[in-house]
Write a protein that holds these residues in place. Structure first.
Motif: not given
Length: 326
Positions: A86, A255-256, A259, A262
């Motif tokens: 991202g 990041r995982d 993600r 969200q």
């Protein structure tokens, strides 16, 4: 291209590029090393976006490892890495952008400027001569001025584009795209040079390797390939070490987690809610007993930082401090 648009300018460019490549000290970044250096770029770029300062200037005055260097990496693999993590550069992209190998020929033999030529095939096309090179001017005391960069437009490539029927608008668009691409990824070779000058190498492992095998050298002599015989006999392959690998793993876990949080939109991580009263507009009062609320965090989420944090990545490289602007 050679048969269609041969010219003295094209001949001169090829000869000069070949001469520089034969003298160049070669660095080949594997996909993990290129992605690792690019995460540093993301952090610095986000930090200095508000000030308008070039990310390159944050590296300070870099000592180049040789008068001529060649730095190469997989542009396609780097594009996939940017998209998966991202990166802000991919915010408007529908998928990974980039293909083929990208190489920077960095020539420091002129005292007035640093000449940077980027070679890279466009998507679904063969590699061609670049339409321009970057000239980074020097200050009166000899430092590189990243705010004073000009283009050296290739006359032979412009003539070639005109000869095959490209309109001026397309030629200008190709020139602009090349300028932006060359300028953005230029951070990677300079970050590599900074890490090579760092006491702990910034988490990378340079490994000397033979450029051509004995069989390839024999074949070159047999067919008179003097350009091959004149090249450097070895190069450095750049890989990441345990420290950098741990940093990349921790970033991926973060990041995982972000993600998943969200996408789920199901509230905060599980926590205790103390007993309290809930009052309604109608005047009704309800006593809510103490209870657990939220959801358990993913079991694979890192509970401690295994590598440099985003706001402290730079410290791991031990880069020189940014010089004051002239």
């Amino acid at each position: 291209m050679w048969n269609l648009a041969w010219s003295e300018a094209l001949q001169d460019f090829r000869s000069n590029a070949l001469d520089a490549l034969q003298q160049a000290k070669v660095f080949l970044l594997d996909h993990a090393a290129a992605a690792y250096a690019d995460t540093l770029h993301d952090t610095i770029k986000d930090e200095f976006r508000a000030t308008g300062q070039a990310a390159m200037s944050y590296l300070g005055e870099i000592t180049l490892p040789a008068k001529v260097t060649w730095v190469e990496f997989d542009s396609g693999a780097l594009g996939r890495s940017r998209y998966e993590r991202g990166s802000s550069v991919t915010v408007h992209d529908d998928g990974p952008v980039g293909s083929g190998l990208r190489g920077y020929l960095i020539d420091d033999r002129n005292p007035d400027h640093l000449r940077i030529t980027m070679f890279n095939p466009r998507e679904d096309s063969k590699i061609m001569d670049p339409i321009s090179a970057l000239l980074v001017k020097r200050t009166p005391i000899g430092r590189l001025d990243y705010d004073n960069v000009s283009e050296d437009l290739s006359r032979s490539m412009v003539d070639f584009r005109v000869r095959i029927g490209d309109p001026i608008e397309k030629i200008e668009a190709l020139r602009h795209i090349h300028f932006v691409d060359a300028g953005y990824d230029l951070f990677l070779p300079f970050a590599l040079f900074a890490m090579l000058n760092s006491p702990d190498l910034g988490g990378i492992i340079p490994t000397p390797e033979e450029t051509f095998t004995a069989k390839e050298g024999k074949t070159a002599r047999k067919f008179g390939k003097s350009w091959l015989l004149g090249a450097q006999k070895s190069h450095l392959t750049i890989r990441i070490g345990p420290k950098a690998a741990a940093h990349m793993k921790e970033r991926q876990a973060r990041r995982d987690f972000e993600r998943e949080m969200q996408a789920a939109r199901t509230g905060p991580v599980r926590h205790w809610v103390s007993e309290h009263e809930r009052r309604y507009k109608s005047g009704k009062v309800v006593l809510v007993k103490g209870h657990q609320r939220g959801h358990e965090p993913p079991p694979g989420l890192a509970t401690r930082v295994m590598g440099p944090r985003d706001d402290a990545i730079v410290s791991g490289f031990h880069l020189p401090s940014c010089p004051e602007k002239e």
